[in-house]
Scaffold this active site. Structure first.
Site, PDB file in Angstrom:
ATOM      1  N   ASP A   3      35.555  71.044  -2.008  1.00  0.00           N
ATOM      2  CA  ASP A   3      36.256  71.008  -3.556  1.00  0.00           C
ATOM      3  C   ASP A   3      35.230  71.028  -4.679  1.00  0.00           C
ATOM      4  O   ASP A   3      35.657  70.937  -5.919  1.00  0.00           O
ATOM      5  CB  ASP A   3      37.462  70.212  -3.451  1.00  0.00           C
ATOM      6  N   HIS A  19      36.740  64.445  -5.245  1.00  0.00           N
ATOM      7  CA  HIS A  19      37.369  63.597  -5.547  1.00  0.00           C
ATOM      8  C   HIS A  19      36.854  62.004  -5.167  1.00  0.00           C
ATOM      9  O   HIS A  19      36.306  62.150  -4.025  1.00  0.00           O
ATOM     10  CB  HIS A  19      38.814  63.662  -5.071  1.00  0.00           C
ATOM     11  N   ASP A  28      32.983  64.724  -1.143  1.00  0.00           N
ATOM     12  CA  ASP A  28      34.352  65.470  -1.556  1.00  0.00           C
ATOM     13  C   ASP A  28      34.211  65.118  -3.294  1.00  0.00           C
ATOM     14  O   ASP A  28      33.753  64.340  -3.764  1.00  0.00           O
ATOM     15  CB  ASP A  28      35.558  64.663  -1.246  1.00  0.00           C
ATOM     16  N   HIS A  67      41.926  59.314   0.115  1.00  0.00           N
ATOM     17  CA  HIS A  67      42.767  58.854  -0.605  1.00  0.00           C
ATOM     18  C   HIS A  67      43.714  57.873   0.056  1.00  0.00           C
ATOM     19  O   HIS A  67      44.211  57.253  -0.751  1.00  0.00           O
ATOM     20  CB  HIS A  67      43.331  59.731  -1.542  1.00  0.00           C
TER      21      HIS A  67
END
Ligand SMILES: [Zn+2]
Length: 346
Positions: free
Chosen positions: A251, A166, A164, A127
């Site tokens: 995740d 996200h 991931d 991120h």
């Protein structure tokens, strides 16, 4: 098969005091314990990470942003950069070590010192944008390593595969106009950080080298398999990467407390096997797995252990969590067809 292993005791020293943050030292400890428990650590080729230099960071991050992190380092107290992302006086140094671990892992694989590599690091990176820390991430670890591969090691085509849960917005930003990196991200959508729409495909010379697969809640093993077969494989075959770097986040596991996907550890294992096959077919087996998110520490520890088994060529597989609770899996056919058409993968 020699497998480079990059980690460092400092990765357990980045911790927000007095606050039960999901991105905690318990995560890396779970990975170390899982690898030790399976007696894998001595079978991996330990490579000592060194901090990424300022010059290496500057190939992705702006001068202003690096100065901000340097100022935080001089603070004598924990700082919240945004409501999710904390930094302690040592955190920038630890983040440089995490980024440096990825750089050294990539370098060792590209030079042929080891066949593959596994980086067990934190804080995570995908991120962190060129000019901002966010979403638990300080430095854009995988992007820094990929840029090093293209600028310093002479590679022309690097595939970053980010599964991931996200969207890897920071990695995407770093290479949005750069055709030397094909960035493919599968992620829950709509979800934090609210980027990664399928229409985001790159700009300038990088048009087509960003491939987003925004997936609905409850996507599970078969959905991910479908995406790999119909999107990831054809895109990778067309691109012919010289190296694959995986942003391996756990995740998307059904037991993760932050997200709503339904991958099992068996499903994750299928993804890792698929990536290994892809690396063997396309780039002489050159692949580096880098730990990103994953907030159920059992899923994270076992998931990283299973990757290590796969890289070592073992058949062992560990799954203390089992299948997801029964639920309806979304039909991805229309979405997949749309992405296949958009990226002309048919
Ligand atoms: Zn994540």
């Amino acid at each position: 098969m020699s497998v480079g292993y990059l980690t460092h005791p400092s990765f357990s020293k980045h911790a927000m005091p007095g606050y039960n943050h999901p991105e905690s030292p318990e995560r890396i400890k779970a990975v170390w314990n899982a690898l030790d428990h399976a007696q894998l650590t001595p079978r991996l080729t330990a490579i000592e990470p060194v901090e990424a230099t300022r010059e290496i960071l500057r190939a992705v991050h702006t001068e202003t942003f690096i100065r901000l992190l340097e100022r935080l380092e001089a603070e004598n107290r924990p700082v919240l950069i945004d409501q999710d992302t904390y930094a302690l006086p040592r955190s920038f140094q630890i983040a440089r070590l995490a980024a440096g671990a990825c750089v050294r892992g990539v370098e060792a694989v590209v030079r042929g010192d080891v066949h593959t590599a596994l980086a067990a690091i934190r804080p995570p990176g995908h991120h962190a944008t060129p000019n901002n820390a966010m979403g638990f991430c300080l430095l854009s670890n995988v992007a820094i390593a990929a840029r090093y591969a293209t600028q310093q090691l002479g590679l022309e085509r690097v595939l970053i595969l980010d599964y991931d849960v996200h969207h890897g917005n920071g990695t995407q930003d770093a290479f949005y106009d750069d055709p030397r990196v094909l960035f493919i991200s599968t992620h829950q959508s709509p979800f934090y950080p609210m980027t990664g729409h399928l229409e985001e495909t790159g700009t300038g010379a990088g048009v087509g080298a960003t491939l987003n697969v925004p997936l609905p809640n409850n996507t599970g093993d078969s959905g991910y398999q479908q995406v790999f077969e119909q999107i990831v494989w054809p895109a990778a075959r067309r691109y012919q990467p010289q190296l694959i770097i995986v942003s391996a986040g756990f995740d998307a596991h059904w037991a993760d407390p932050l997200a709503q996907m339904r991958l099992t550890l068996a499903g994750y294992d299928q993804l890792a096997r698929s990536v290994l096959n892809m690396a063997n077919e396309l780039c002489g087996g050159r692949v580096v797995f880098v730990m990103e998110g994953g907030y159920n520490v059992t899923a994270l520890g076992s998931g990283m252990r299973n990757i290590a088994h796969r890289l070592l060529g073992d058949d062992d597989f560990d799954d203390p969590l089992g299948d997801a609770p029964p639920s309806h899996e979304p039909d991805l056919s229309a979405l997949v067809a749309q992405i296949v058409q958009l990226h002309r993968l048919g």
